[in-house]
Design a protein around this motif. Sequence first.
Motif, mmCIF file in Angstrom:
data_model
loop_
_atom_site.group_PDB
_atom_site.id
_atom_site.type_symbol
_atom_site.label_atom_id
_atom_site.label_comp_id
_atom_site.label_asym_id
_atom_site.label_seq_id
_atom_site.Cartn_x
_atom_site.Cartn_y
_atom_site.Cartn_z
ATOM 1 N N PRO A 226 35.876 -45.663 -88.251
ATOM 2 C CA PRO A 226 36.072 -45.891 -89.309
ATOM 3 C C PRO A 226 34.940 -46.915 -88.800
ATOM 4 C CG PRO A 226 38.824 -45.195 -89.406
ATOM 5 C CD PRO A 226 38.516 -45.167 -87.718
ATOM 6 N N ASN A 227 34.372 -46.895 -89.692
ATOM 7 C CA ASN A 227 33.118 -48.123 -89.982
ATOM 8 C C ASN A 227 32.288 -48.953 -88.880
ATOM 9 O OD1 ASN A 227 32.466 -49.935 -92.232
ATOM 10 N ND2 ASN A 227 33.796 -51.687 -91.458
ATOM 11 N N SER A 246 29.263 -47.856 -96.317
ATOM 12 C CA SER A 246 30.464 -49.286 -97.385
ATOM 13 C C SER A 246 30.584 -49.936 -95.953
ATOM 14 C CB SER A 246 31.127 -48.230 -98.505
ATOM 15 O OG SER A 246 32.544 -49.154 -98.911
ATOM 16 N N GLU A 247 31.498 -50.684 -95.980
ATOM 17 C CA GLU A 247 31.750 -51.587 -95.496
ATOM 18 C C GLU A 247 33.555 -51.034 -95.777
ATOM 19 O OE1 GLU A 247 31.778 -55.727 -96.421
ATOM 20 O OE2 GLU A 247 29.240 -55.909 -95.944
ATOM 21 N N ALA A 249 36.685 -49.642 -94.643
ATOM 22 C CA ALA A 249 36.518 -47.880 -93.337
ATOM 23 C C ALA A 249 37.387 -47.350 -94.568
ATOM 24 C CB ALA A 249 37.971 -48.349 -92.531
ATOM 25 N N THR A 251 35.487 -44.157 -95.765
ATOM 26 C CA THR A 251 34.720 -43.797 -97.029
ATOM 27 C C THR A 251 34.396 -42.771 -96.532
ATOM 28 O OG1 THR A 251 33.799 -46.199 -96.831
ATOM 29 C CG2 THR A 251 32.956 -44.617 -98.445
ATOM 30 N N ASP A 305 31.181 -49.234 -82.508
ATOM 31 C CA ASP A 305 30.792 -51.061 -82.775
ATOM 32 C C ASP A 305 30.774 -51.762 -81.873
ATOM 33 O OD1 ASP A 305 30.302 -52.857 -85.023
ATOM 34 O OD2 ASP A 305 32.152 -52.769 -85.758
#
Length: 454
Positions: A226-227, A246-247, A249, A251, A305
Motif C-alpha cells: 500500500p501507498n 491518496s496518502e 494506505a 485507498t 517505495d
Amino acid sequence: MHQDTIIALATAQGIGAISVIRLSGKQAIKAVNQVFHGKDLEKQPTHTLHFGTIRDGNEIIDEVVVSLFVEPKSFTGENVVEISCHGSPYIVKRVLQLFINQGVRLAKAGEFTQRAFLNGKFDLAQAEAVADLIAADSEAAHRAAMYQMRGGFSQKIKELREKLIHFASLIELELDFGEEDVEFADREDLRVLVKEILAVIQALIQSFSLGNVIKNGVPTVIAGKPNAGKSTLLNALLNEERAIVSEIAGTTRDVIEDEIVIEGMVFRFIDTAGLRETEDKIEKIGVQRSYEKIKSASLLLYVFDLTEIKTPQDYEQELADAQYFGIPYIMVGNKVEYASDMVWSTLSSYPEVELISAKNKEGLENLKQHILKIVQGENFSTGDTFITNARHYESLLQTKNALDNVLAGLNRGVTGDFLAMDIRQALYHLGEITGQITTDDLLANIFSKFCIGK
C-alpha cells in the motif's frame, strides 16, 4: 455456389458521410440494375464505378456511386455490387427495403466471407484472419492478422500436411498388399519426417502465448505494498486521472483496468489493491483479487517505495515478494526524488531496477522500453509465425498427440494399419485448420462471430 442473392450494410450503422451497401450473388448486378438510373450495369466490365441515382419508381432515393465486381473476380467469387450512398439511416433503410422487395435476402453474420471460403477464394484460416484484421487495435495485431490473411500460416500448415500425405499414401498402399508383407514406406524416413513436423508444430503451439497477448493485449499487473504509488503510476502511464490517489494506505480496494499502446502493442494495465495483511473486510477482498490478477497476468510491475528502503535486506524482501508469483516481473522503485544515498548504494548492485517518479512522470520512457524488452524477449518470442486463434491451437494439440502416437507405434514396431490410423488423425486435425476438413456446425460457429456485412 449459393443460388440466392444477399445484401447487408458493409459500413458501421449510424449517421455518417457515406454508407456502403453490399450485395453478392448470381442476380446481384441484375437486382441493382432494376433500381439504378445511369448506365446499364449488366453491360459494364468488372472493377468499374458508375454514378447515378437509386429510385423507387419515379422517386429518387439518393445519388450514389455503384462499384461492380463481376464473378469470379470479386471478394466472394460471385457477382458483387457495392452501393455508396449518403450515410443517412433513413436512406440506408429505404435502399435495403427496395432490394428485399425484389427477393434479395438479408445476409447472416459473416456470410460474405463464408461464401468467399466456400467458393475457394481463400482457406478457413485466412477467412478467420479477416475478422482478426477488422478487430485489430494495434500495429502488432494488425501485422499478425495480415500475415495470416495473406496465407503465411496456411502455407506452413499445407506444407506439413503434404509431406505427411505422401507417407500416408504409401502406408495405405501397403494395406492393399497386406498378404504379401511388403513395405513401401520406409519406417526410418517416416520417423525423421514425423520428428521434423513435430518440431514445427511444437514451436507453433508454444507461440500461442505471444499470439494471444498480441491479439488480446498483454495483461500487465501493477502491484506492491500500500501507498507505494501504484495508482499514481497507472495515471501517469495513461496520462489521465483514472485511479484515485491518496496518502491514505489502502485507498485502492478493487482492481482498475485500462489499455495503452506502446510501440504498436496493446497492454492492459491493471492497478491492484496494496498487498498486505488487513482486518478490513472490503480491503481484504481487494487484496485477494490482486493475488488472482497477478497469477493470471503475463507481466508484473512490482512497485516499491524507495523511501521505505532502509537496508539492503529491505530491498531483498521486496524482490522476494515479486519473485513469489513466478511470472516475468520488473522491479519499479518509485519516489526517486526522495531516495537516500543508502538507497542509491544498495540499488547500484541491481541495474535492472527501474527508478521512477510516478508523481513527476520521470523515468516512464525507460520503464516502457523495459516492458517491451520483456514481452518481446525470450519469455514470449517464437519467430515470425505464431498462433493467435484458440481453434488453431486446439487442432495443433490434437495433431501433436496423433503424431506422438505415430512415433510410439514406430518404436513398438506396430503394423501399418495402426500407423495409418494415427496418421489419418494427424491429417484430419491439420485439415481442420485450413478448412480442408469442415462440418456445417464448425462453419456456423466461426462465421457467426463475424460482423454483419463482412
